[in-house]
Design a protein around this motif. Sequence first.
Motif, PDB file in Angstrom:
ATOM      1  N   MET A   1       0.848  -1.191   0.000  1.00  0.00           N
ATOM      2  CA  MET A   1       0.000   0.000   0.000  1.00  0.00           C
ATOM      3  C   MET A   1       0.883   1.239   0.000  1.00  0.00           C
ATOM      4  O   MET A   1       1.842   1.328   0.753  1.00  0.00           O
ATOM      5  N   SER A   2       0.576   2.194  -0.862  1.00  0.00           N
ATOM      6  CA  SER A   2       1.401   3.390  -0.985  1.00  0.00           C
ATOM      7  C   SER A   2       1.229   4.288   0.221  1.00  0.00           C
ATOM      8  O   SER A   2       0.270   4.178   0.987  1.00  0.00           O
ATOM      9  N   ASP A   3       2.196   5.243   0.341  1.00  0.00           N
ATOM     10  CA  ASP A   3       2.111   6.199   1.449  1.00  0.00           C
ATOM     11  C   ASP A   3       0.875   7.070   1.321  1.00  0.00           C
ATOM     12  O   ASP A   3       0.244   7.424   2.322  1.00  0.00           O
ATOM     13  N   SER A   4       0.482   7.433   0.090  1.00  0.00           N
ATOM     14  CA  SER A   4      -0.691   8.282  -0.107  1.00  0.00           C
ATOM     15  C   SER A   4      -1.956   7.571   0.352  1.00  0.00           C
ATOM     16  O   SER A   4      -2.823   8.162   1.012  1.00  0.00           O
ATOM     17  N   THR A   5      -2.073   6.293   0.034  1.00  0.00           N
ATOM     18  CA  THR A   5      -3.245   5.529   0.453  1.00  0.00           C
ATOM     19  C   THR A   5      -3.286   5.379   1.965  1.00  0.00           C
ATOM     20  O   THR A   5      -4.345   5.507   2.592  1.00  0.00           O
ATOM     21  N   ALA A   6      -2.148   5.106   2.568  1.00  0.00           N
ATOM     22  CA  ALA A   6      -2.092   4.988   4.038  1.00  0.00           C
ATOM     23  C   ALA A   6      -2.438   6.313   4.701  1.00  0.00           C
ATOM     24  O   ALA A   6      -3.124   6.353   5.724  1.00  0.00           O
ATOM     25  N   SER A   7      -1.949   7.410   4.116  1.00  0.00           N
ATOM     26  CA  SER A   7      -2.261   8.727   4.666  1.00  0.00           C
ATOM     27  C   SER A   7      -3.754   9.020   4.590  1.00  0.00           C
ATOM     28  O   SER A   7      -4.349   9.543   5.541  1.00  0.00           O
ATOM     29  N   LEU A   8      -4.383   8.672   3.475  1.00  0.00           N
ATOM     30  CA  LEU A   8      -5.827   8.871   3.335  1.00  0.00           C
ATOM     31  C   LEU A   8      -6.598   8.017   4.334  1.00  0.00           C
ATOM     32  O   LEU A   8      -7.607   8.463   4.902  1.00  0.00           O
ATOM     33  N   GLN A   9      -6.132   6.796   4.571  1.00  0.00           N
ATOM     34  CA  GLN A   9      -6.795   5.945   5.558  1.00  0.00           C
ATOM     35  C   GLN A   9      -6.739   6.569   6.952  1.00  0.00           C
ATOM     36  O   GLN A   9      -7.703   6.525   7.713  1.00  0.00           O
ATOM     37  N   ARG A  10      -5.573   7.138   7.288  1.00  0.00           N
ATOM     38  CA  ARG A  10      -5.452   7.799   8.604  1.00  0.00           C
ATOM     39  C   ARG A  10      -6.393   9.001   8.692  1.00  0.00           C
ATOM     40  O   ARG A  10      -7.018   9.241   9.732  1.00  0.00           O
ATOM     41  N   GLN A  11      -6.483   9.780   7.604  1.00  0.00           N
ATOM     42  CA  GLN A  11      -7.380  10.929   7.601  1.00  0.00           C
ATOM     43  C   GLN A  11      -8.842  10.500   7.729  1.00  0.00           C
ATOM     44  O   GLN A  11      -9.623  11.148   8.445  1.00  0.00           O
ATOM     45  N   ILE A  12      -9.197   9.420   7.043  1.00  0.00           N
ATOM     46  CA  ILE A  12     -10.565   8.909   7.146  1.00  0.00           C
ATOM     47  C   ILE A  12     -10.861   8.449   8.574  1.00  0.00           C
ATOM     48  O   ILE A  12     -11.937   8.713   9.131  1.00  0.00           O
ATOM     49  N   PHE A 273      -9.561   7.831  -1.795  1.00  0.00           N
ATOM     50  CA  PHE A 273      -8.950   6.573  -1.369  1.00  0.00           C
ATOM     51  C   PHE A 273      -9.280   5.449  -2.360  1.00  0.00           C
ATOM     52  O   PHE A 273      -8.400   4.686  -2.777  1.00  0.00           O
ATOM     53  N   HIS A 274     -10.551   5.340  -2.752  1.00  0.00           N
ATOM     54  CA  HIS A 274     -10.937   4.284  -3.688  1.00  0.00           C
ATOM     55  C   HIS A 274     -10.287   4.490  -5.048  1.00  0.00           C
ATOM     56  O   HIS A 274      -9.900   3.509  -5.713  1.00  0.00           O
ATOM     57  N   SER A 275     -10.138   5.751  -5.448  1.00  0.00           N
ATOM     58  CA  SER A 275      -9.483   6.023  -6.726  1.00  0.00           C
ATOM     59  C   SER A 275      -8.022   5.598  -6.691  1.00  0.00           C
ATOM     60  O   SER A 275      -7.529   4.937  -7.618  1.00  0.00           O
ATOM     61  N   LEU A 276      -7.305   5.976  -5.584  1.00  0.00           N
ATOM     62  CA  LEU A 276      -5.911   5.570  -5.462  1.00  0.00           C
ATOM     63  C   LEU A 276      -5.773   4.063  -5.344  1.00  0.00           C
ATOM     64  O   LEU A 276      -4.850   3.449  -5.909  1.00  0.00           O
ATOM     65  N   ARG A 277      -6.683   3.453  -4.600  1.00  0.00           N
ATOM     66  CA  ARG A 277      -6.628   1.995  -4.429  1.00  0.00           C
ATOM     67  C   ARG A 277      -6.863   1.280  -5.761  1.00  0.00           C
ATOM     68  O   ARG A 277      -6.175   0.310  -6.095  1.00  0.00           O
ATOM     69  N   GLN A 278      -7.831   1.788  -6.530  1.00  0.00           N
ATOM     70  CA  GLN A 278      -8.094   1.179  -7.829  1.00  0.00           C
ATOM     71  C   GLN A 278      -6.914   1.371  -8.769  1.00  0.00           C
ATOM     72  O   GLN A 278      -6.553   0.460  -9.532  1.00  0.00           O
ATOM     73  N   ARG A 279      -6.281   2.535  -8.691  1.00  0.00           N
ATOM     74  CA  ARG A 279      -5.111   2.780  -9.526  1.00  0.00           C
ATOM     75  C   ARG A 279      -3.979   1.824  -9.155  1.00  0.00           C
ATOM     76  O   ARG A 279      -3.273   1.286 -10.033  1.00  0.00           O
ATOM     77  N   ALA A 280      -3.802   1.602  -7.846  1.00  0.00           N
ATOM     78  CA  ALA A 280      -2.754   0.677  -7.409  1.00  0.00           C
ATOM     79  C   ALA A 280      -3.047  -0.744  -7.865  1.00  0.00           C
ATOM     80  O   ALA A 280      -2.144  -1.484  -8.296  1.00  0.00           O
ATOM     81  N   ILE A 281      -4.320  -1.137  -7.817  1.00  0.00           N
ATOM     82  CA  ILE A 281      -4.686  -2.476  -8.282  1.00  0.00           C
ATOM     83  C   ILE A 281      -4.446  -2.602  -9.784  1.00  0.00           C
ATOM     84  O   ILE A 281      -3.924  -3.624 -10.274  1.00  0.00           O
ATOM     85  N   ASP A 282      -4.814  -1.540 -10.512  1.00  0.00           N
ATOM     86  CA  ASP A 282      -4.594  -1.567 -11.961  1.00  0.00           C
ATOM     87  C   ASP A 282      -3.112  -1.677 -12.291  1.00  0.00           C
ATOM     88  O   ASP A 282      -2.710  -2.421 -13.212  1.00  0.00           O
TER      89      ASP A 282
END
Length: 305
Positions: A1-12, A273-282
Amino acid sequence: MSDSTASLQRQIGSATELQSVVRTMRALAASSISQYEAAVRALAHYHEAVDLGLGACLRAQQAQPTPPSTPVAAARHTAGGVGAVVFGSDQGLVGQFNDVLAEHAIQTLARLPGQPLVWAVGERVRARLESAGLPLLGSYDVPNTVGAIAPLVGRLQFDTETHPAQLAAPHMLVFHNRPLPGALYEPTCRRLLPLDAHWQTELVQKRWPNHCLPEVMGQDGATLRALVREYLFISLFQACAESLTSENASRLAAMQRADKNIDELLTDLQARFHSLRQRAIDEELFDVSAGYEALAVPVYGRAGR
């Protein structure tokens, strides 16, 4: 998981926790409003009884050839001092609650002759009155329950009644925010002393509720003075309860706005978050597909030879 995704999870997570606190405060504010409104309604019957007693005493005084002169009945406004009780708040998250009230009190007292004598209820409104140069004779904490209102009112009555300027010629105003429909409020000022002449006339003309007419006991207006103190108690109690209702209504409105803002923030964060997660999956699928193709070409080539 990227740092950006982890950061968004913390913010959420932080926004979700904050929303839980906001909703709890909103529920407490709504509950407090109903309690203070019920306290004001509970005073109605007692207020009616005190008004009837005052009317009886005033009628008895009018029937006497030389009515006794009491400090309350004969009080006139002089330049000696204007007493004012201002009900504000101790806590924040109430918007312009204290600013609006303090400005109203400052402007009203500036138009009156004499030196204002101020008793402030609430740390935040006290600071605003002090910054405007008004002399404060007393500062009190805001009651946080219905049961704490009566002791506060008792202290206010004692402190205001025993002040030298009020002993000679009592003149007392009360400032507070009055609740309006829709979680709104408005600053209001009510004169408690001297007693309003039109109001006294209405009390005298008010009919006794049954045929057993009352008899006033006591000498030299003692009964009248006692009833006036009860009238002052009811008036201050009502002002305090209405101020607390307005404070919690203001806090309820602020929490509702905060809840809405957090909902919008959470929607945006979750979409990102879902956009970044989907991009990472892609990207992972693309890497797997590219690796498979890179391995598959040599195998097919050897098989052809």
